[in-house]
Design a protein around this motif. Structure first.
Motif, PDB file in Angstrom:
ATOM      1  N   ASP A 140       0.797  -1.168   0.171  1.00 22.80           N
ATOM      2  CA  ASP A 140       0.134   0.017  -0.065  1.00 22.80           C
ATOM      3  C   ASP A 140       0.772   1.349  -0.178  1.00 22.80           C
ATOM      4  OD1 ASP A 140       0.813   0.017   2.599  1.00 22.80           O
ATOM      5  OD2 ASP A 140      -1.168   0.500   3.621  1.00 22.80           O
ATOM      6  N   ASP A 141       2.108   1.067   0.132  1.00 22.00           N
ATOM      7  CA  ASP A 141       2.981   2.329  -0.170  1.00 22.00           C
ATOM      8  C   ASP A 141       4.477   1.487  -0.669  1.00 22.00           C
ATOM      9  OD1 ASP A 141       4.503   1.790   1.939  1.00 22.00           O
ATOM     10  OD2 ASP A 141       4.673   3.695   2.707  1.00 22.00           O
ATOM     11  N   PHE A 142       5.099   2.686  -1.041  1.00 20.30           N
ATOM     12  CA  PHE A 142       6.577   2.017  -1.708  1.00 20.30           C
ATOM     13  C   PHE A 142       7.529   1.916  -0.796  1.00 20.30           C
ATOM     14  CE2 PHE A 142       6.117   3.561  -6.271  1.00 20.30           C
ATOM     15  CZ  PHE A 142       4.921   3.957  -6.310  1.00 20.30           C
ATOM     16  N   THR A 143       7.861   2.592   0.307  1.00 16.36           N
ATOM     17  CA  THR A 143       8.698   2.165   1.237  1.00 16.36           C
ATOM     18  C   THR A 143       8.375   0.683   1.971  1.00 16.36           C
ATOM     19  OG1 THR A 143       7.948   3.435   3.130  1.00 16.36           O
ATOM     20  CG2 THR A 143       9.830   4.272   1.816  1.00 16.36           C
ATOM     21  N   GLY A 144       7.012   0.376   2.325  1.00 17.41           N
ATOM     22  CA  GLY A 144       6.531  -0.536   2.627  1.00 17.41           C
ATOM     23  C   GLY A 144       6.720  -1.810   1.687  1.00 17.41           C
ATOM     24  N   SER A 159       9.264  -1.903  -0.526  1.00 16.66           N
ATOM     25  CA  SER A 159      10.637  -2.112  -0.502  1.00 16.66           C
ATOM     26  C   SER A 159      11.097  -3.001   0.805  1.00 16.66           C
ATOM     27  CB  SER A 159      11.414  -1.242  -0.930  1.00 16.66           C
ATOM     28  OG  SER A 159      11.585  -0.060   0.127  1.00 16.66           O
ATOM     29  N   ASP A 160      10.480  -2.696   1.983  1.00 13.45           N
ATOM     30  CA  ASP A 160      10.468  -3.405   3.120  1.00 13.45           C
ATOM     31  C   ASP A 160      10.187  -4.809   2.812  1.00 13.45           C
ATOM     32  OD1 ASP A 160      10.349  -4.416   5.718  1.00 13.45           O
ATOM     33  OD2 ASP A 160       8.666  -3.130   6.202  1.00 13.45           O
ATOM     34  N   LEU A 161       9.070  -5.121   2.455  1.00 17.35           N
ATOM     35  CA  LEU A 161       8.543  -6.515   2.057  1.00 17.35           C
ATOM     36  C   LEU A 161       9.602  -7.284   1.058  1.00 17.35           C
ATOM     37  CD1 LEU A 161       6.647  -9.122   2.176  1.00 17.35           C
ATOM     38  CD2 LEU A 161       5.156  -7.720   0.340  1.00 17.35           C
ATOM     39  N   THR A 189      -1.651   3.614  -1.855  1.00 19.36           N
ATOM     40  CA  THR A 189      -3.103   3.527  -1.818  1.00 19.36           C
ATOM     41  C   THR A 189      -3.591   3.595  -0.025  1.00 19.36           C
ATOM     42  OG1 THR A 189      -2.793   1.036  -1.521  1.00 19.36           O
ATOM     43  CG2 THR A 189      -3.862   2.133  -3.709  1.00 19.36           C
ATOM     44  N   ARG A 190      -2.395   4.023   0.612  1.00 20.20           N
ATOM     45  CA  ARG A 190      -2.548   3.862   2.220  1.00 20.20           C
ATOM     46  C   ARG A 190      -3.484   4.782   2.581  1.00 20.20           C
ATOM     47  NH1 ARG A 190       2.904   3.457   5.621  1.00 20.20           N
ATOM     48  NH2 ARG A 190       2.597   1.242   4.409  1.00 20.20           N
ATOM     49  N   SER A 191      -3.479   6.170   2.070  1.00 19.94           N
ATOM     50  CA  SER A 191      -4.526   7.175   2.534  1.00 19.94           C
ATOM     51  C   SER A 191      -5.493   7.738   1.510  1.00 19.94           C
ATOM     52  CB  SER A 191      -3.627   8.380   3.162  1.00 19.94           C
ATOM     53  OG  SER A 191      -2.661   8.613   2.209  1.00 19.94           O
ATOM     54  N   PHE A 207      -0.924  -9.130   0.989  1.00 22.19           N
ATOM     55  CA  PHE A 207      -1.227  -7.568   0.940  1.00 22.19           C
ATOM     56  C   PHE A 207      -0.370  -6.927   2.181  1.00 22.19           C
ATOM     57  CE2 PHE A 207      -4.470  -4.455   2.885  1.00 22.19           C
ATOM     58  CZ  PHE A 207      -4.118  -3.404   1.845  1.00 22.19           C
ATOM     59  N   LYS A 208       0.513  -6.095   1.579  1.00 28.42           N
ATOM     60  CA  LYS A 208       1.425  -5.473   2.598  1.00 28.42           C
ATOM     61  C   LYS A 208       0.990  -4.157   3.112  1.00 28.42           C
ATOM     62  CE  LYS A 208       5.556  -4.081   4.461  1.00 28.42           C
ATOM     63  NZ  LYS A 208       4.940  -2.616   5.117  1.00 28.42           N
ATOM     64  N   TYR A 209       0.856  -3.869   4.357  1.00 30.14           N
ATOM     65  CA  TYR A 209       0.603  -2.447   4.992  1.00 30.14           C
ATOM     66  C   TYR A 209       1.694  -2.256   5.863  1.00 30.14           C
ATOM     67  CZ  TYR A 209      -2.302  -6.134   7.606  1.00 30.14           C
ATOM     68  OH  TYR A 209      -2.603  -6.974   8.245  1.00 30.14           O
ATOM     69  N   CYS A 210       1.367  -1.372   6.809  1.00 30.50           N
ATOM     70  CA  CYS A 210       2.513  -0.687   7.832  1.00 30.50           C
ATOM     71  C   CYS A 210       2.350  -1.521   9.018  1.00 30.50           C
ATOM     72  CB  CYS A 210       2.247   0.692   7.860  1.00 30.50           C
ATOM     73  SG  CYS A 210       3.615   1.228   8.646  1.00 30.50           S
ATOM     74  N   SER A 211       3.660  -1.765   9.467  1.00 28.98           N
ATOM     75  CA  SER A 211       3.593  -2.336  10.769  1.00 28.98           C
ATOM     76  C   SER A 211       3.202  -1.551  11.799  1.00 28.98           C
ATOM     77  CB  SER A 211       5.328  -2.567  11.203  1.00 28.98           C
ATOM     78  OG  SER A 211       5.952  -1.722  11.041  1.00 28.98           O
ATOM     79  N   THR A 212       2.955  -0.355  11.579  1.00 30.00           N
ATOM     80  CA  THR A 212       2.032   0.406  12.774  1.00 30.00           C
ATOM     81  C   THR A 212       0.583   0.537  12.328  1.00 30.00           C
ATOM     82  OG1 THR A 212       3.334   2.420  11.740  1.00 30.00           O
ATOM     83  CG2 THR A 212       3.851   1.726  13.802  1.00 30.00           C
ATOM     84  N   GLY A 215      10.944  -3.367  16.503  1.00 27.03           N
ATOM     85  CA  GLY A 215      10.290  -3.133  17.613  1.00 27.03           C
ATOM     86  C   GLY A 215       8.655  -3.292  17.673  1.00 27.03           C
ATOM     87  N   ARG A 216       8.287  -3.760  16.492  1.00 27.71           N
ATOM     88  CA  ARG A 216       6.679  -3.848  16.471  1.00 27.71           C
ATOM     89  C   ARG A 216       6.230  -5.289  16.898  1.00 27.71           C
ATOM     90  NH1 ARG A 216       7.003   0.298  12.068  1.00 27.71           N
ATOM     91  NH2 ARG A 216       8.136   1.987  13.312  1.00 27.71           N
ATOM     92  N   SER A 217       5.260  -5.329  17.970  1.00 30.20           N
ATOM     93  CA  SER A 217       4.739  -6.876  18.132  1.00 30.20           C
ATOM     94  C   SER A 217       3.316  -6.608  18.604  1.00 30.20           C
ATOM     95  CB  SER A 217       5.646  -7.088  19.390  1.00 30.20           C
ATOM     96  OG  SER A 217       5.460  -6.198  20.445  1.00 30.20           O
ATOM     97  N   ASN A 228       9.593   5.605  10.192  1.00 28.47           N
ATOM     98  CA  ASN A 228      10.419   5.414  11.369  1.00 28.47           C
ATOM     99  C   ASN A 228      11.305   4.278  11.448  1.00 28.47           C
ATOM    100  OD1 ASN A 228       9.415   7.009  13.438  1.00 28.47           O
ATOM    101  ND2 ASN A 228       7.318   6.094  13.117  1.00 28.47           N
ATOM    102  N   PHE A 229      12.035   3.970  10.302  1.00 23.72           N
ATOM    103  CA  PHE A 229      13.124   2.845  10.121  1.00 23.72           C
ATOM    104  C   PHE A 229      14.543   3.647  10.321  1.00 23.72           C
ATOM    105  CE2 PHE A 229      10.537  -0.694   7.969  1.00 23.72           C
ATOM    106  CZ  PHE A 229       9.896  -0.893   8.902  1.00 23.72           C
ATOM    107  N   GLY A 230      15.549   2.555  10.377  1.00 26.03           N
ATOM    108  CA  GLY A 230      16.882   3.233  10.217  1.00 26.03           C
ATOM    109  C   GLY A 230      17.631   3.596  11.836  1.00 26.03           C
TER     110      GLY A 230
END
Ligand SMILES: Nc1ncnc2c1ncn2[C@@H]1O[C@H](COP(=O)(O)OP(=O)(O)OP(=O)(O)O)[C@@H](O)[C@H]1O
Ligand SMILES: O=C(O)[C@@H](O)C(=O)CO
Length: 414
Positions: free
Chosen positions: A8-12, A14-16, A51-53, A80-85, A120-122, A395-397
């Motif tokens: 649903d976004d570009f950085t997400g 590339s994270d996946l 497509t996130r927002s 389907f990848k969305y944000c870890s937050t 850190g997301r659980s 919030n990465f890095g």
């Protein structure tokens, strides 16, 4: 293609792609739905959307178009990848898109797991934590586009879905893949199609991944993808080769997230930076050409940023409108990127999912190959001969991320 992914976004995205590539999958990230077939060697295709927002019906239409393309490439499973937050607006788009994909695939039990322990997301008892605080105390309550004020993911998801939401609790997850699968089936049979799954550590995600074998649709952060390549018999030792680029850099940051602001403060101690304010965009004061000229003549790792504290962002949004200010900054960064790359910049670092999406789309980059990891969730990317990128989620890095990314993009070790 074995695994088809919709981000649903570009950085997400590339994270996946980074997670899948680290687990040995030959992976390509596409900008939007490709116009033609994928090349034969791709095992995981990640269609990056923005497509996130946006309004939910538009997000659904774009996601279903991506699904159709991925199914035409032969994918056996869709992610389907969305944000870890769990970044979403009051209307969606995680629930509406997940339900539309589940309808199209006739999926009965759908995992919902944003956990990413590496950053850190659980999730415990359906509640999302960022390190040791609940989501709504993590800074995400101040996000410019998707403020997150409720840490109970089951409640957030239920409010944006038509069906009931299920849950697989931590005790079941700790019992392993068969117990997880049994609970997924039970929740699905009870009519709870979207099922939040607790996860505290990577070993939980491996078990959840094993439990997901053969499910038509899995949704989540990149963490839950850790266990998926093994289901396709992929050997985690397969890694693509990487060589960086020579030449100059530009860093563009529209991310107002806490981590990015810390990275900017750190970077400005030893590198040149230019801040772009809302007033400069709306009242005049800097054109993309002026800013690109400054970056092009500045040695080292020049940083152009609009990243600002929540009160500054709130004032800009009150004065110029939330959507209007977001779009103005995004267009500005895309224009600066276009001028810089046309003038010979070979290494581009962007911070922020929306910002990165605007830049990649603005540059017309159709597909990205996945290189080595810079920091958890952030890979180096190659856009073809002569241009490498790093798209960082807000919030990465680590605090010295920009210098580290610059080293990897030039082909050196982190
Ligand atoms: N000074 C500012 N005032 C108002 N809005 C801003 C300002 N700077 C950036 N923005 C907008 O805020 C949004 C930030 O979102 P973006 O996704 O780029 O970063 P992020 O939320 O930190 O990253 P991620 O989504 O990866 O966590 C963008 O739409 C950007 O245009
Ligand atoms: O999952 C995450 O946190 C990131 O990949 C992301 O999507 C941030 O925009």
């Amino acid at each position: 293609m074995l695994l088809g992914c919709i981000g649903d976004d570009f950085t997400g995205s590339s994270d996946l792609a980074n997670t899948l590539a680290k687990q040995g999958m030959r992976c390509v990230q596409y900008t939007g739905v490709p116009g033609g077939p994928a090349v034969a060697h791709v095992q995981a295709g990640v269609v990056a959307l923005k497509t996130r927002s946006i309004p939910p019906d538009e997000a659904i239409t774009q996601s279903l178009a991506a699904l159709e393309w991925l199914l035409a490439q032969g994918c056996a499973q869709i992610f389907f990848k969305y944000c870890s937050t769990f970044d979403s607006t009051a209307d969606g788009n995680i629930g509406p898109v997940a339900e539309a994909l589940a309808d199209a695939l006739q999926a009965r039990s759908v995992i919902v797991c944003p956990a990413f322990p590496g950053t850190g997301r659980s999730i415990y008892q359906g509640h999302l934590f960022v390190n040791d605080v609940l989501l709504n105390e993590s800074g995400m309550q101040n996000h410019p586009l998707t403020p997150m004020t409720d840490p109970d993911i089951r409640r957030v998801l239920a409010a944006q879905s038509t069906g009931q939401v299920g849950h697989v609790d931590a005790a079941t997850v700790l019992s392993g893949a068969s117990a997880i699968r049994a609970q997924l089936e039970a929740e699905g049979a009870a009519g709870k199609r979207l099922i939040v799954v607790d996860a505290l550590q990577d070993s939980d995600l491996i078990e959840i991944g094993a439990a997901a074998k053969g499910l038509k649709l899995v949704t989540g952060g990149s963490g839950v993808a850790l266990g998926l390549p093994a289901n396709f018999g992929i050997d985690a030792q397969n890694r693509a080769e990487w060589s960086g680029e020579d030449g100059s850099y530009v860093i563009l940051s529209g991310s107002c997230s806490h981590a990015t602001r810390g990275q900017i403060a750190h970077h400005l101690r030893t590198h040149a930076g230019m801040e772009i304010t809302a007033e400069m965009l709306f009242k005049g004061g800097a054109t993309p050409q002026d800013v690109a000229d400054w970056a092009l003549k500045t040695e080292g790792l020049p940083l152009v940023y609009s990243s600002a504290a929540p009160d500054v962002v709130a004032t800009a949004q009150r004065t110029y409108g939330r959507k209007e200010s977001a779009q103005a900054f995004e267009k500005f960064f895309a224009d600066v990127a276009r001028i810089c790359t046309a003038s010979g910049v070979r290494k581009l670092l962007t911070a922020g999912g929306e910002t990165s999406g605007a830049v990649v789309e603005g540059l017309g980059l159709l597909q990205l190959e996945i290189g080595p990891e810079i920091d958890p969730g952030v890979p180096a990317l190659r856009a073809g001969d002569g241009l490498v990128l790093a798209l960082k989620s807000g919030n990465f890095g680590s605090v010295d991320y920009f210098e580290k990314a610059a080293r990897v993009l030039s082909g050196a070790a982190r």
